[in-house]
Design a protein around this motif. Sequence first.
Motif, PDB file in Angstrom:
ATOM      1  N   ILE A  26      -8.888  22.164 -71.637  1.00 36.71           N
ATOM      2  CA  ILE A  26      -7.562  22.460 -72.169  1.00 36.71           C
ATOM      3  C   ILE A  26      -7.512  23.783 -72.925  1.00 36.71           C
ATOM      4  O   ILE A  26      -6.510  24.492 -72.885  1.00 36.71           O
ATOM      5  N   GLY A  27      -8.603  24.166 -73.565  1.00 34.47           N
ATOM      6  CA  GLY A  27      -8.623  25.420 -74.300  1.00 34.47           C
ATOM      7  C   GLY A  27      -8.669  26.641 -73.396  1.00 34.47           C
ATOM      8  O   GLY A  27      -8.291  27.736 -73.806  1.00 34.47           O
ATOM      9  N   MET A  28      -9.125  26.482 -72.164  1.00 34.31           N
ATOM     10  CA  MET A  28      -9.228  27.595 -71.228  1.00 34.31           C
ATOM     11  C   MET A  28      -8.024  27.696 -70.303  1.00 34.31           C
ATOM     12  O   MET A  28      -7.953  28.591 -69.469  1.00 34.31           O
ATOM     13  N   ARG A  29      -7.080  26.754 -70.426  1.00 33.73           N
ATOM     14  CA  ARG A  29      -5.921  26.744 -69.536  1.00 33.73           C
ATOM     15  C   ARG A  29      -5.008  27.914 -69.836  1.00 33.73           C
ATOM     16  O   ARG A  29      -4.566  28.089 -70.972  1.00 33.73           O
ATOM     17  N   PRO A  30      -4.725  28.738 -68.837  1.00 38.63           N
ATOM     18  CA  PRO A  30      -3.786  29.844 -69.080  1.00 38.63           C
ATOM     19  C   PRO A  30      -2.362  29.312 -69.221  1.00 38.63           C
ATOM     20  O   PRO A  30      -1.996  28.311 -68.614  1.00 38.63           O
ATOM     21  N   HIS A  31      -1.569  29.983 -70.040  1.00 39.60           N
ATOM     22  CA  HIS A  31      -0.160  29.605 -70.183  1.00 39.60           C
ATOM     23  C   HIS A  31       0.648  30.860 -70.457  1.00 39.60           C
ATOM     24  O   HIS A  31       0.137  31.857 -70.945  1.00 39.60           O
ATOM     25  N   ILE A  32       1.932  30.786 -70.132  1.00 42.03           N
ATOM     26  CA  ILE A  32       2.786  31.958 -70.293  1.00 42.03           C
ATOM     27  C   ILE A  32       3.614  31.887 -71.571  1.00 42.03           C
ATOM     28  O   ILE A  32       4.405  32.760 -71.833  1.00 42.03           O
TER      29      ILE A  32
END
Length: 129
Positions: A26-32
């Motif tokens: 979850i900490g490495m998930r990219p988000h915009i």
Amino acid sequence: MNFKRIASLLAWLLFAVIAYSTLSPIGMRPHIGTWVHVERFGAFGLLGLLFAGAYPGRLPLVVAIVLAAAVGFELLQMLSMDRHARWEDFAVKLAGGGCGVAAGWFIARRWPRFAHRPPRINQNSNYPG
């Protein structure tokens, strides 16, 4: 390179990016920076659009790929300790993919240059050539 080849390359690349962002911790998930449902809907919408553009004559295959991606990625999240699978997330992914496939199908039907169909010949004309 033609349109279908570029769409196919981008579709499979986006498939890999979605797989990474869905299955990574979850900490490495990219988000915009916006709502996650908008991200999911947009990602799967673009995936459906690109696959429909890459394979315009294979609508059942495109629907199966997008549906399998939504189901598979959501189920694979259950194997991770910090991720979770939810019906709500699955529904958003499926809605986005469905809208993308529908938009791609519509584009292929309206603009024949995107679809790989031979031109129609008028059989009733008297033109010899």
